[in-house]
Scaffold this motif. Structure first.
Motif, PDB file in Angstrom:
ATOM      1  N   TYR A   4      11.839  14.574   0.251  1.00  0.00           N
ATOM      2  CA  TYR A   4      11.124  13.771   1.167  1.00  0.00           C
ATOM      3  C   TYR A   4      10.402  12.599   0.133  1.00  0.00           C
ATOM      4  N   PHE A   5      11.006  11.413   0.414  1.00  0.00           N
ATOM      5  CA  PHE A   5      10.526  10.211  -0.410  1.00  0.00           C
ATOM      6  C   PHE A   5      10.070   9.156   0.578  1.00  0.00           C
ATOM      7  N   ASP A   6       9.395   9.272   1.554  1.00  0.00           N
ATOM      8  CA  ASP A   6       8.986   8.432   2.753  1.00  0.00           C
ATOM      9  C   ASP A   6       7.651   8.606   2.805  1.00  0.00           C
ATOM     10  N   HIS A   7       6.675   8.962   2.092  1.00  0.00           N
ATOM     11  CA  HIS A   7       5.143   9.308   2.482  1.00  0.00           C
ATOM     12  C   HIS A   7       4.507   8.246   2.970  1.00  0.00           C
ATOM     13  N   ASN A   8       4.954   6.952   2.547  1.00  0.00           N
ATOM     14  CA  ASN A   8       3.977   5.838   3.124  1.00  0.00           C
ATOM     15  C   ASN A   8       4.249   5.630   4.461  1.00  0.00           C
ATOM     16  N   ALA A   9       5.542   6.179   5.301  1.00  0.00           N
ATOM     17  CA  ALA A   9       5.901   6.214   6.435  1.00  0.00           C
ATOM     18  C   ALA A   9       4.798   7.042   7.095  1.00  0.00           C
ATOM     19  N   THR A  10       5.015   8.559   6.889  1.00  0.00           N
ATOM     20  CA  THR A  10       4.040   9.510   7.319  1.00  0.00           C
ATOM     21  C   THR A  10       4.176  10.654   6.315  1.00  0.00           C
ATOM     22  N   THR A  11       3.287  11.711   6.319  1.00  0.00           N
ATOM     23  CA  THR A  11       3.554  12.719   5.523  1.00  0.00           C
ATOM     24  C   THR A  11       3.576  14.124   6.405  1.00  0.00           C
ATOM     25  N   PRO A  12       3.969  15.065   5.781  1.00  0.00           N
ATOM     26  CA  PRO A  12       3.942  16.473   6.467  1.00  0.00           C
ATOM     27  C   PRO A  12       2.588  16.764   6.660  1.00  0.00           C
ATOM     28  N   GLY A 180      -6.738   9.034   0.574  1.00  0.00           N
ATOM     29  CA  GLY A 180      -6.024  10.235   0.316  1.00  0.00           C
ATOM     30  C   GLY A 180      -5.156  10.172  -0.914  1.00  0.00           C
ATOM     31  N   LYS A 181      -5.246   8.862  -1.574  1.00  0.00           N
ATOM     32  CA  LYS A 181      -4.188   8.793  -2.765  1.00  0.00           C
ATOM     33  C   LYS A 181      -5.355   8.304  -3.802  1.00  0.00           C
ATOM     34  N   LEU A 182      -6.214   7.667  -3.462  1.00  0.00           N
ATOM     35  CA  LEU A 182      -7.184   7.106  -4.332  1.00  0.00           C
ATOM     36  C   LEU A 182      -8.680   7.364  -3.872  1.00  0.00           C
ATOM     37  N   PRO A 183      -9.779   7.428  -4.995  1.00  0.00           N
ATOM     38  CA  PRO A 183     -11.063   7.717  -4.427  1.00  0.00           C
ATOM     39  C   PRO A 183     -11.634   6.885  -3.304  1.00  0.00           C
ATOM     40  N   ALA A 184     -12.306   7.362  -2.434  1.00  0.00           N
ATOM     41  CA  ALA A 184     -12.636   6.631  -1.085  1.00  0.00           C
ATOM     42  C   ALA A 184     -13.977   6.280  -1.099  1.00  0.00           C
ATOM     43  N   GLU A 185     -14.822   6.806  -2.058  1.00  0.00           N
ATOM     44  CA  GLU A 185     -16.426   6.513  -2.014  1.00  0.00           C
ATOM     45  C   GLU A 185     -16.584   5.034  -1.929  1.00  0.00           C
ATOM     46  N   ALA A 186     -15.983   4.385  -2.829  1.00  0.00           N
ATOM     47  CA  ALA A 186     -16.458   2.951  -2.817  1.00  0.00           C
ATOM     48  C   ALA A 186     -16.181   2.102  -1.825  1.00  0.00           C
ATOM     49  N   LEU A 187     -15.025   2.800  -0.899  1.00  0.00           N
ATOM     50  CA  LEU A 187     -14.559   1.857   0.294  1.00  0.00           C
ATOM     51  C   LEU A 187     -16.135   1.543   1.037  1.00  0.00           C
ATOM     52  N   ALA A 197      -4.783   9.322   9.445  1.00  0.00           N
ATOM     53  CA  ALA A 197      -4.642  10.573   9.053  1.00  0.00           C
ATOM     54  C   ALA A 197      -3.483  11.063   8.728  1.00  0.00           C
ATOM     55  N   HIS A 198      -2.360  10.425   9.442  1.00  0.00           N
ATOM     56  CA  HIS A 198      -1.089  10.999   9.135  1.00  0.00           C
ATOM     57  C   HIS A 198      -0.415  10.349   7.983  1.00  0.00           C
ATOM     58  N   LYS A 199      -1.205   9.439   7.184  1.00  0.00           N
ATOM     59  CA  LYS A 199      -0.844   8.997   5.968  1.00  0.00           C
ATOM     60  C   LYS A 199      -1.265   9.952   4.713  1.00  0.00           C
ATOM     61  N   PHE A 200      -2.161  11.061   4.988  1.00  0.00           N
ATOM     62  CA  PHE A 200      -2.631  11.994   4.013  1.00  0.00           C
ATOM     63  C   PHE A 200      -2.719  13.403   4.423  1.00  0.00           C
ATOM     64  N   GLY A 201      -1.654  13.732   5.365  1.00  0.00           N
ATOM     65  CA  GLY A 201      -1.501  14.941   5.557  1.00  0.00           C
ATOM     66  C   GLY A 201      -2.153  15.507   6.811  1.00  0.00           C
ATOM     67  N   GLY A 202      -2.916  14.647   7.298  1.00  0.00           N
ATOM     68  CA  GLY A 202      -3.679  14.938   8.916  1.00  0.00           C
ATOM     69  C   GLY A 202      -2.480  14.772   9.942  1.00  0.00           C
ATOM     70  N   ARG A 348      12.708   1.528  -0.362  1.00  0.00           N
ATOM     71  CA  ARG A 348      11.347   1.703  -0.911  1.00  0.00           C
ATOM     72  C   ARG A 348      11.459   3.462  -0.823  1.00  0.00           C
ATOM     73  N   VAL A 349      10.764   3.961  -2.217  1.00  0.00           N
ATOM     74  CA  VAL A 349      10.851   5.516  -2.277  1.00  0.00           C
ATOM     75  C   VAL A 349       9.300   5.570  -2.391  1.00  0.00           C
ATOM     76  N   SER A 350       8.884   6.597  -1.687  1.00  0.00           N
ATOM     77  CA  SER A 350       7.591   7.087  -1.919  1.00  0.00           C
ATOM     78  C   SER A 350       7.127   8.387  -1.726  1.00  0.00           C
ATOM     79  N   GLY A 351       6.867   8.894  -2.900  1.00  0.00           N
ATOM     80  CA  GLY A 351       6.770  10.513  -3.382  1.00  0.00           C
ATOM     81  C   GLY A 351       5.181  10.937  -2.714  1.00  0.00           C
ATOM     82  N   GLY A 352       4.933  12.086  -2.943  1.00  0.00           N
ATOM     83  CA  GLY A 352       3.594  12.648  -2.395  1.00  0.00           C
ATOM     84  C   GLY A 352       2.918  13.423  -3.381  1.00  0.00           C
ATOM     85  N   TRP A 353       1.981  14.176  -2.885  1.00  0.00           N
ATOM     86  CA  TRP A 353       1.018  14.902  -3.891  1.00  0.00           C
ATOM     87  C   TRP A 353       1.822  15.926  -4.431  1.00  0.00           C
TER      88      TRP A 353
END
Ligand code: PMP
Length: 396
Positions: A4-12, A180-187, A197-202, A348-353
């Motif tokens: 699966y190389f479409d993680h920017n669309a959604t994630t499992p 979920g792909k980069l550190p969130a604290e500074a946001l 949620a569905h972009k990072f496994g939720g 577009r190819v988008s891999g996962g964790w």
């Protein structure tokens, strides 16, 4: 084994999120607004989740509003602004925003009140350009996404946010692809933050909007006083619990994941360029998400690549093959100066964790096979088929 190389669309759904959803559904299925003991426990669990997300982002929990996802959050933001800004106030959004920002801003505020911040040839909003725009137009709010869903380009949002702060302008970032792909604290230093949620496994149908101020009245959905009056409707506590579990899981070993995955991704890109002279990687010179490659194939329409790769068990995404001139079709690629003809060849190819080095290598191998097959069938002609109008895949 399909890859699966479409993680920017959604994630499992991450197993930890599934477990959290099941537990929350078993234990806390009561309506958080009801008055008996069990409902109180659901309400407590909900507030604990708000606190956990607030901690993760570095914002006061009262500013967190749980929503159905990034589209709703972005709509809620501009709907709220349309009520509280003076009628002549303008906002500025980047030229590469997701349609849920662009269309919501235009619909709620009116086109004339939405300025566009251009991007440079790599797809980046340059602070100097934003500064000039702020000084000239004095927008009430600037909205620039943290990471782009198509190209993966990371925006210099900490600098942009600082610039806004210095000039008394509120700053919103759509962080749907960053979380979920980069550190969130500074946001948390941004006034408004959107997440999904569905972009990072939720699970799908769960997200959040962080408000600049808990006292703001930003109800998109009218009705009951749920979400401290910010959003009517019975809270989806199981979805919220699953979102938090997924975020925790995605954030584990993030440094290691991003280093490892960007190495795999870069090796894939190098292999692709070797196999396909003339292949162009969009925004290759810009800082990008570790999982994303947006490419203009040197020949053949993107749908042909997609269908043949699907048959081999690989899920990828096409760029916009829209030849109708309709706005909204791969705005990012257009903003980067690609021609209509090139748009038909964008993939577009988008891999996962957990995407393995072998998965990436196999994908490059499958592209090579498909390329040979298509060249054989089409005698290597450039991809200018009569394929009429295809909708963009990047509204995902
Ligand atoms: N913003 C961005 C940057 C996105 O990538 C997406 C989803 N692709 C959205 C907003 C919309 O998210 P949702 O599906 O949660 O509504």
């Amino acid at each position: 084994m399909p890859a699966y190389f479409d993680h920017n669309a959604t994630t499992p759904l991450h197993p930890a999120a599934r477990e959290a959803w099941l537990q929350a559904s078993d234990r806390h299925w009561h309506n958080a607004s009801s008055l008996y003991r069990e409902a109180g426990l659901t309400s407590q669990a909900l507030e604990a989740a708000r606190e956990a997300l607030g901690d993760l982002l570095g914002v006061e929990p009262e500013r967190v509003v749980f929503t159905s996802g990034a589209t709703e959050s972005n709509n809620a933001l501009f709907a709220g602004l349309s009520k509280c800004l003076p009628p002549d106030a303008v906002v500025a959004i980047s030229a590469i925003e997701h349609p849920s920002v662009r269309e919501a801003a235009r619909a709620w505020l009116g086109r004339g009140r939405v300025l566009e911040i251009p991007v440079d040839p790599q797809g980046i909003v340059q602070p100097a350009i934003l500064k000039a725009l702020i000084l000239q137009h004095g927008p009430a709010l600037v909205s620039v996404m943290a990471a782009n869903n198509e190209s993966g380009v990371l925006q210099p949002w900490p600098e942009l946010r600082e610039l806004c702060r210095e000039n008394g302008v509120h700053f919103h970032t759509d962080a749907a692809q960053w979380m979920g792909k980069l550190p969130a604290e500074a946001l948390g230093t941004c006034n408004y933050i959107t997440g999904s949620a569905h972009k990072f496994g939720g699970p799908k149908g769960t997200g959040f909007l962080v408000l600049a101020d808990a006292a703001e009245s930003f109800p998109l959905l009218l009705g009951g006083p749920q979400e401290h009056g910010h959003r009517a409707g019975t809270e989806n506590y199981p979805g919220i619990a699953a979102m938090l579990a997924a975020l925790k899981a995605a954030n584990q070993n993030l440094g290691e994941t991003s280093l490892k995955q960007s190495r795999y991704r870069d090796a894939f890109a190098a292999q692709m360029k070797q196999t396909f002279p003339g292949l162009r990687i969009i925004s290759a010179g810009a800082p990008r998400l570790w999982n994303t490659v947006l490419m203009v194939m040197p020949r053949h329409d993107n749908l042909k690549w997609l269908t043949r790769l699907t048959r081999r068990g690989f899920a990828i995404s096409t760029g916009s093959a829209c030849s109708s001139g309709k706005e909204g079709s791969s705005v990012v690629v257009q903003a980067l100066g690609a021609s209509w003809e090139e748009l038909k060849r964008v993939v577009r190819v988008s891999g996962g964790w957990d995407t393995s080095e072998t998965d990436w290598r196999d994908l490059a191998g499958a592209f090579a096979e498909v390329g040979a097959e298509l060249d054989e069938g089409g005698k290597g002609r450039a991809g200018t088929s009569s394929n009429p109008v295809m909708p963009s895949q990047f509204w995902d």
